[in-house]
Design a protein around this motif. Sequence first.
Motif, PDB file in Angstrom:
ATOM      1  N   THR B  74       0.839  -1.012   0.061  1.00 52.93           N
ATOM      2  CA  THR B  74      -0.114   0.200   0.038  1.00 52.93           C
ATOM      3  C   THR B  74       1.091   1.204  -0.224  1.00 52.93           C
ATOM      4  N   ASP B 149      -3.558 -11.393   1.908  1.00 51.52           N
ATOM      5  CA  ASP B 149      -1.942 -10.210   1.524  1.00 51.52           C
ATOM      6  C   ASP B 149      -2.258  -9.346   0.513  1.00 51.52           C
ATOM      7  N   PHE B 150      -3.256  -9.811  -0.527  1.00 55.73           N
ATOM      8  CA  PHE B 150      -3.581  -8.956  -1.610  1.00 55.73           C
ATOM      9  C   PHE B 150      -4.301  -7.746  -1.041  1.00 55.73           C
ATOM     10  N   VAL B 151      -3.812  -6.798  -0.364  1.00 59.30           N
ATOM     11  CA  VAL B 151      -4.319  -5.734   0.322  1.00 59.30           C
ATOM     12  C   VAL B 151      -5.585  -5.049  -0.451  1.00 59.30           C
ATOM     13  N   TYR B 152      -4.934  -4.479  -1.566  1.00 62.22           N
ATOM     14  CA  TYR B 152      -5.859  -3.507  -2.459  1.00 62.22           C
ATOM     15  C   TYR B 152      -6.920  -4.300  -3.358  1.00 62.22           C
ATOM     16  N   GLY B 154      -8.603  -6.765  -1.854  1.00 61.23           N
ATOM     17  CA  GLY B 154      -9.701  -7.069  -0.718  1.00 61.23           C
ATOM     18  C   GLY B 154     -10.362  -5.791  -0.615  1.00 61.23           C
ATOM     19  N   TYR B 155      -9.588  -4.531  -0.730  1.00 63.53           N
ATOM     20  CA  TYR B 155     -10.094  -3.259  -0.193  1.00 63.53           C
ATOM     21  C   TYR B 155     -10.944  -2.739  -1.375  1.00 63.53           C
TER      22      TYR B 155
END
Lengths: 334, 548
Positions: B74, B149-152, B154-155
């Motif tokens: 991020t 772990d794949f933040v974006y 998910g977000y």
Amino acid sequence: MINYIIRRLLLLIPVFIGVSILAFALLRLIPGDPAKSMLGNKATEAQLQSLRAELKLNDPLPVQYASYMKDVIKGDLGKSIKSHDSVIKEISTRLPATIELSLFALIIAIVIGVLAGIISAAKRSSWFDHLSMTGALFGVSMPIFWLGLMMIWLFSVTLHWLPPSGRLSVGTHLQTITNFYLVDSILTGNWFAFKDSLAHILMPGFALGTIPMAIIARMTRSSMLEVLNQDFIRTANAKGLAKYLVIFKHALKNAFLPVLTVIGFQFGFLLGGAVLTETIFSWPGVGRYVYQSILSRDYPVVQSTILIIAVMFVLINLITDILYKYFDPRIRYD
Amino acid sequence: MKRKSYVVFSMLIISLLFVIVGCGGGDAANQDNGNNTAAGDSSANKGSSDSSSDKTIIFGRGADSVQLDPSKVTDGESIYVTNQIYDTLVRYKQENTEVQPALATDWKTSDDGKVWTFHLKKDVKFHDGTDFNADAVVYNFKRWTTSADFVYYGYMFGASKDNMKGIIQNVEATDDDTVKFTLSEPNAPFLQTLAMPPFGIASPTAVKKYGDDYFKNPVGTGPFVFDSWDKDDKIVLHKNKDYFGQVADADQVIFRVIPDNGARFMELQAGTINMMDGMNPEDMQKVKDDNNLQIVNRPSMNVGYMAMNTSKKGPMANTKVRQAINMAIDKKKLMTLYQGIGQEAKNPMPPSLWGYNDEIKDYSYNVDQAKKLLAEAGYGKGFTMNLYTMTNPRPYMPQPKLTAEAIQQMLKDVNIKVNIVENDWDTHLTKTEEGAHDAALMGWTGDNGDPDNFLYVLLDKDNAKKGSAGNIAFYKNDQVHKLLKKAQITMDQGTRTDIYKQVQEIIHDDAPWVPIAYTTPPMAISKTISGYVPHATGSEPFNYIKFK
């Protein structure tokens, strides 16, 4: 002597345990959440929870500590939460960078500090004495970040003599073996890289060495003055020995013990205290890395690096103690 | 005895020699650095596939990348680099946040907005020589649903523990060059979101080959190819000669970490780097005085604000009090703390975004009016509140502490006593998301250039959950919620614009925030390069940069 060394090495075990507990506990006393700092404010609660579970942050603290120590004993210092890389890999380039810089700074500090101290003591109250002791006073009170910026401004921006920062110029290639660039460039016979890395280490080395240099100079001077007033020096002078012989052969060796203590301590401080120098001179070392890791609550990195530095600190002290015996054969360790 | 003291003495002499040689070496090496080409080519250039040249972009920045796998990070420093290495299906235009074709040549959406079909560019290869095709796209999207772990991913797509796919129910390759996305609900910002650097398409072969180490060995299709990474020091990329878009003029891009702002600026002056961000405001004048340097401002995609915790019982829950605070704060004065890079804010989103409502009239600075409103609300005698602030500067708030202190002074005039609570960034985030504050300084940098990314994320009741709140004003307005939800499923941009303008009006009247500033962060660059257009999203590919 051997017995003594073994005893001292055994003492490492309680130190190791104590330091690990301290580092572990202190880190967790700082408010903040590693999962949060890793995922940032963009993460959803579900993501945070799953990361916390993955990092075992939900376990009770003693359980976390026990599992950490189990890994450490097996030689596994853990993985950085932030980069996912193993801590050993992360510091394998950074620790040599810091040690190289600290050693270089220490050598500068010893050479200049000891010489200045000796001359000041031998020519007490001379212009040199006043000048060097005033210099030393400035030296101990000099803020490194200011000194560093001034050096970059003068030697890099204005005079173009030295590269402003980093360990090597962009475009200089060096095959790394030990990650001590000065050593590596000698090992691979790459003289261009040697000159380049030497040019890069000069300014940060001097900046970092300023305070120890000043402390060593003052310590050498006062210790020398004490010895120079003793009877055997008077005798040596009276029997007509050359002055440099009296000073270097008889006085220095007797005066060196307290100086050695200071040097040992300073080296430890240099290892841990290079954060500012590393920041100003963009030196990719371990001090800056630990500082950043504390800010991002990268627990494994901070814990393991503190452990390593603590062990090194103890070893340096041991070496200092052994050296005492060389300077003062009367010392017995049995 | 005699022998031993010789040892000491000769050690001293050797050390002294070492220093003397060192000084000599410094002079010699410096002839290479002195000629102002940022990359002095070395004669001892061994074992390297590339050689440096004059056409090298050396970008100085404050911190290193965390990982070079954009889907997992991020931080802007990681994205900055990966934006050079990877391509997304669509990319932002150079000058605004509208999207244009990249890996996808064209696309269409079904009438209900749930099915998106993308036609892909043919004959594109990853840097490792493997083919880019529809299967590669599908592989990437599937990969992003395998871990939290794949933040974006998910977000942006609303993934949760039970539904790792989020709104993207299915991705399939209908033929070699066509990918079809099936969404569980219409999502208007979908296309804009796909343009975000975190959704850069990675080579499936490389991802499998490197496994856990992939983040250190990135392989994409972008204008630059990854060479090496010395942590905390530099990342080296070279030009992708076979790039399908504009092939870069620069042969090499080097991202160097120079933590101290002042030192970084001196490197720029010395000519050892040719671009930098994170300038000290006091250095701005020096750039203007220097014939070799210029300032480029990045368009604003952020907003700095003071959020008032509307969920706390007491004054902050009272709309009149919040309006009064808006009137009691003199933004013009606060702008002096921004030293020329701030623009007074009146809405929760910056004017660079479409949908910005410029008709809204900001609360004007008026102490008497503020006092009157406070009296009406029953707080004529004032009250005490805390104001949470972060210690470190943020892009939208260069001097948070001084800003907090200035607000403290201003609110004193209307009998409000402010206690400032300072925390480092992570702690500040945690505390404010938990709702510990009465008021807090905060800010937001946009992700995909869609108003939804500001208004929904920061002010919808969906995001006012304690512990993970983006909405740290804990502002809950059902009408706003209904409108924002409607805008998410409306595909027509004109209709969406109307909705967002209306939402901004309601928010203005309810005053959950004091919007403070939009910033245009300055960057200093050498005049030897041209064609650099900083993008509002915070990073841009360097293939358009030209050398003079």
